[in-house]
Design a protein around this motif. Structure first.
Motif: not given
Length: 646
Positions: A461-472, A477-485, A528-535
Motif C-alpha cells: 500500500l502507498g498512502q498520501k501520508s508518504g508511508i508505504a505498507y506491507g500487509v499479509d 496483519k501489518l508486516e512492515w511500514k516505511n515513511q518513504v515521503g 523497497l524490498d517487498i519482504a522487509t520494506g527496506q530500501y
C-alpha cells in the motif's frame, strides 16, 4: 484547499495565482517552489475543487443569477440523481451546454434561451468555450481501421495483471535499457478543449483506446494514430479503460470495454465498434463520481464508487454529509447488480463535531482507485479514503478484503484512524467541518498483490501520508511500514506504485501545500524490498523547474515497471525511465512543449498525475500529458513514441 473526489487535497494559501491562457487551455502562474508555510493573513485565491475561474465579471454575475434562479433548487440540495454543483464543475462548458440543449436537462430549462444556456455553461465550468477550429480526427482507412482478432487484450486490468503490479514483461513491453534511448515521437493527438489527460489507455486488436476530458472515448490505430471509432459519454472519462480479452481463434468474439465518467455513470461498449451496450448510475447520491478504473473478472465488473461530497460540504447550508463509499459488482453483459458492499454505515443526525448545527454521520470512505483481484483466495482488495463526517469508522483509510462472490468483508487493516475531513475545514464558514479536521490522508494508490524474492505474497500500500505498507494477504496483519515521503494532502504516495522482481517501486510527490510538517519533502522514486520494506535504492528528484509556473519535482501519477525499467511521469512534465537495478535515469523526455497533432492543431504537454502511467506496448511508449487541476501544469496531449527509423 481540497481538490477532487476524495482524490487529492491542496491547501494553496500563500501561492498567489494569476489566470493566463495558453492555446485555449486554462493556466495559472504561481509563486514557484516555496516550501515555507504561508502567512496567517494570506487569503486563498482559488475555489474548492477547481482552479481559478478565467471568466469575465459579467459572465460570472449573469451565470450566478441563472444558477440561483433555475438550477440551485435541485443541484445545491443533495437531491438524488441531480448531480451536485461540485460534480458539474468538473465538466467542460461544451458538455454542460449539450446537456441543456439536447440532453436530459433540455425539458427542464424551457425558460432559458440559447445565450443564457451558454452563459450558465461557462459559469458552472469556470472557463469559456474552447476553440471550434480544431480539425477532425484523422479517420482510419483500409487495414488500419480493422481490429486484429489475433491480438487479444494485452493488459486486461488497470494494473496490467490481477494483482495491479503495473509490471509489463519484456515480450510485451519491447523496450529495454539498451534501446530506450532510441525512442522518438511517432504521433500525437491533442484532446479538444481539454486541460488534463488522465485516462490510462487499453490495448486490444492493434488499437489503443483512451478516454478524454471532452467526454469522448476514442480507439486509435496503434501504429499510425488514425481514428477507428469514437464514443461520446455523458461527462469526462477520467478512469482508465479496461477491455475484455478473447480467444484469438474466436471469429465471433465481441469483447466489451468498461469505464466510468465523472458524474458517476459506468459504461460497457463494444471494443470493436464503440457501440454502447449498457450504462448505469453507480450510485444515486448527487455527488457520486468514478475515478478508480473498474476491474473485470470472470463475467463480473467491480466498480469502485467515490464522490465529490467533500467539496460540496464547503457550501453554506449543504446538508453534510450523506455519501457512502462502496464496491459495486455488476454483470458484465447486462450491467445488472450482483452485489454492493457499503464501507460505512447509514449516516444519522447528531454526529459529534464542533459545528453550529448537527452534522449527519458517519459518512465518506470513498474508493478512488482500482480494485485488486486475488483469485487464489477468492477475494477482492480495495484501499479506502477518509470519513467526511464523524465519528471515524474502522474502514476509512484502510485496506479492505472482500469475498469476491458475495462482497462480504473478510478482514481489514486500518492504517490511520479518525481521519475525518471535508472542504468546510478550509472555509471561513466551518459549519460543516468535523471536530477531527483531518489530516486527510486517503489512499489513492490501489493495493498491489506481489511476491517477495522468495515467492511469498504480500499486499503493498502507498498512502498520501508518504508511508508505504506491507500487509499479509491471509490475515490482514501489518508486516512492515516505511515513511518513504514526507507526505501531504496532495501526496505523499498518490496514485500508483509498481512491483517487479521482489521490489516495490514507490513514487513520491511531496509538493508544497501550505502546511507545516516535521519532515522535509522527499520527492522522487524509491525502491523497497517487498519482504522487509527496506530500501533497495533511492532516487531523489532534481528540481528542473527553474521557476516555471505550477512546476514541481516529484511523482504524483501512477508508474509502470518492466524487468529493466521503471517509467514515471512527473509533476514537472518529464517522463523518465529509471533502471530497476539501481535507479539510474536512462532516458528523460520533457513533454512541456508544443506538439503538432494529427488532428490538425497544436497541443501542449504539462504535469502528469492521476491514475494514468506511461505504458510501453510492443516497442512503443504511450504517454498522457497534462493535469490542469490541483495547481499543476495543464496540457492536452496523448503521445506515441517508438523506435527511431533505421
Amino acid at each position: 484547499m481540497k481538490f477532487g473526489g476524495g482524490q487529492h487535497s491542496l491547501r494553496m494559501a500563500g501561492l498567489a495565482f494569476t489566470a493566463l491562457t495558453l492555446g485555449g487551455a486554462l493556466m495559472f502562474a504561481g509563486s514557484g517552489l516555496e516550501a515555507a508555510a504561508p502567512a496567517k493573513d494570506q487569503t486563498v485565491a482559488a475555489d474548492s475543487y477547481r482552479d481559478v475561474s478565467s471568466l469575465p465579471a459579467g459572465t460570472e454575475a449573469k451565470g450566478s443569477a441563472i444558477w440561483s434562479g433555475t438550477c440551485a433548487a435541485c443541484h445545491d440540495t443533495g437531491m438524488a440523481r441531480a448531480p451536485a454543483r461540485i460534480i458539474l464543475q468538473q465538466m467542460t462548458p461544451e458538455a454542460i451546454y449539450k446537456v441543456l440543449t439536447s440532453g436530459v436537462m433540455a425539458p427542464m430549462t424551457p425558460s432559458l434561451d440559447d445565450r443564457e444556456k451558454r452563459v450558465v455553461s461557462e459559469y458552472i465550468a469556470g472557463r469559456p468555450f474552447g476553440s471550434t477550429k480544431a480539425a477532425a480526427m484523422l479517420k482510419c482507412e483500409g487495414k488500419a481501421e480493422i481490429f486484429d482478432r489475433s491480438a487479444p487484450t494485452s493488459y486486461p486490468y488497470w494494473g496490467v495483471d490481477k494483482g495491479n503490479t503495473h509490471f509489463i514483461p519484456d515480450d510485451k513491453a519491447g523496450i529495454s535499457p539498451e534501446n530506450v534511448g532510441d525512442l522518438e515521437l511517432k504521433w500525437a493527438i491533442a484532446i479538444p478543449n481539454a486541460t488534463r489527460v488522465r485516462s490510462q489507455p487499453a490495448f486490444a486488436g492493434g488499437a489503443v483506446i483512451i478516454g478524454g476530458q471532452d467526454n469522448t472515448v476514442r480507439a486509435f490505430d496503434e501504429k499510425t494514430g488514425c481514428l477507428r471509432w469514437s464514443f461520446e459519454s455523458d461527462a469526462e472519462v477520467r478512469t482508465g479503460i479496461v477491455v475484455q480479452s478473447w480467444n484469438k481463434d474466436d471469429a465471433k468474439a465481441n469483447p466489451l470495454a468498461f469505464f466510468g465518467d465523472v458524474t458517476g455513470n459506468a459504461y460497457a461498449i463494444e471494443a470493436f465498434t464503440g457501440k454502447q451496450v449498457w450504462k448505469i448510475s453507480a450510485d444515486d447520491h448527487a455527488s457520486t463520481t468514478l475515478t478508480g478504473t473498474p476491474a473485470f473478472y470472470q463475467g463480473v465488473v467491480y466498480i469502485p464508487v467515490s464522490s465529490l461530497e467533500e467539496g460540496a460540504a464547503s457550501t453554506a447550508g449543504y446538508p453534510c454529509c450523506t455519501f457512502r463509499g462502496s464496491i459495486l459488482a455488476v454483470d458484465a453483459a447486462t450491467g445488472n447488480t450482483r452485489w454492493r458492499t457499503y464501507l460505512v454505515s447509514e449516516p444519522q443526525e447528531g454526529a459529534p463535531g464542533v459545528t453550529e448545527k448537527a452534522l449527519l454521520g458517519p459518512s465518506g470512505v470513498p474508493v478512488w482507485s482500482a480494485p485488486t483481484i486475488d483469485a487464489k483466495r477468492g477475494r477482492i482488495y480495495v484501499a479506502t479514503g477518509d470519513n467526511y463526517t464523524g465519528p471515524g469508522t474502522d474502514l476509512s483509510d484502510a485496506l479492505v478484503a472482500l469475498d469476491i462472490d458475495a462482497g462480504a468483508i473478510a478482514w481489514h487493516y486500518q492504517a490511520l484512524g479518525d481521519d475525518v475531513w471535508n472542504g468546510a475545514c478550509e472555509e471561513s464558514d466551518r459549519t460543516n467541518c468535523p471536530v477531527e479536521d483531518g489530516p486527510d490522508f486517503d489512499f489513492g494508490t490501489p493495493p498491489v498483490l506481489a511476491e517477495t524474492k522468495d515467492g511469498k505474497e504480500m499486499i503493498l500500500l502507498g498512502q498520501k501520508s508518504g508511508i508505504a505498507y506491507g500487509v499479509d494477504p491471509d490475515s490482514g496483519k501489518l508486516e512492515w511500514k516505511n515513511q518513504v515521503g514526507r507526505g501531504g494532502v496532495v501526496g505523499g504516495i498518490h496514485f500508483g506504485m509498481a512491483a517487479a522482481g521482489g521490489v516495490i517501486f514507490v513514487p513520491v510527490s511531496d509538493v508544497p501545500d501550505g502546511n507545516d510538517y516535521d519532515l522535509q519533502p522527499r520527492p522522487g522514486l524509491y525502491a523497497l524490498d517487498i519482504a522487509t520494506g527496506q530500501y533497495v535504492w533511492k532516487a531523489p528528484a532534481s528540481d528542473v523547474c527553474d521557476g516555471k509556473a505550477l512546476c514541481y519535482p516529484g511523482y504524483s501519477a501512477a508508474i509502470t515497471a518492466t524487468p529493466g525499467l521503471v517509467f514515471a511521469g512527473a509533476n514537472d512534465g518529464h517522463v523518465r525511465a529509471y533502471a530497476t537495478a539501481d535507479g539510474t535515469v536512462l532516458w528523460d523526455l520533457d513533454t512541456t512543449v508544443d506538439y503538432q497533432a494529427l488532428n490538425g492543431v497544436t497541443g501542449h504537454g504539462g504535469s502528469m498525475s492521476g491514475g494514468s502511467a506511461p505504458m510501453p506496448h510492443d516497442g512503443m511508449l504511450f504517454i498522457t500529458s497534462g493535469y490542469g487541476f490541483a495547481g499543476k501544469m495543464p496540457g492536452n496531449v496523448f503521445l506515441a513514441y517508438g523506435p527511431k527509423e533505421k
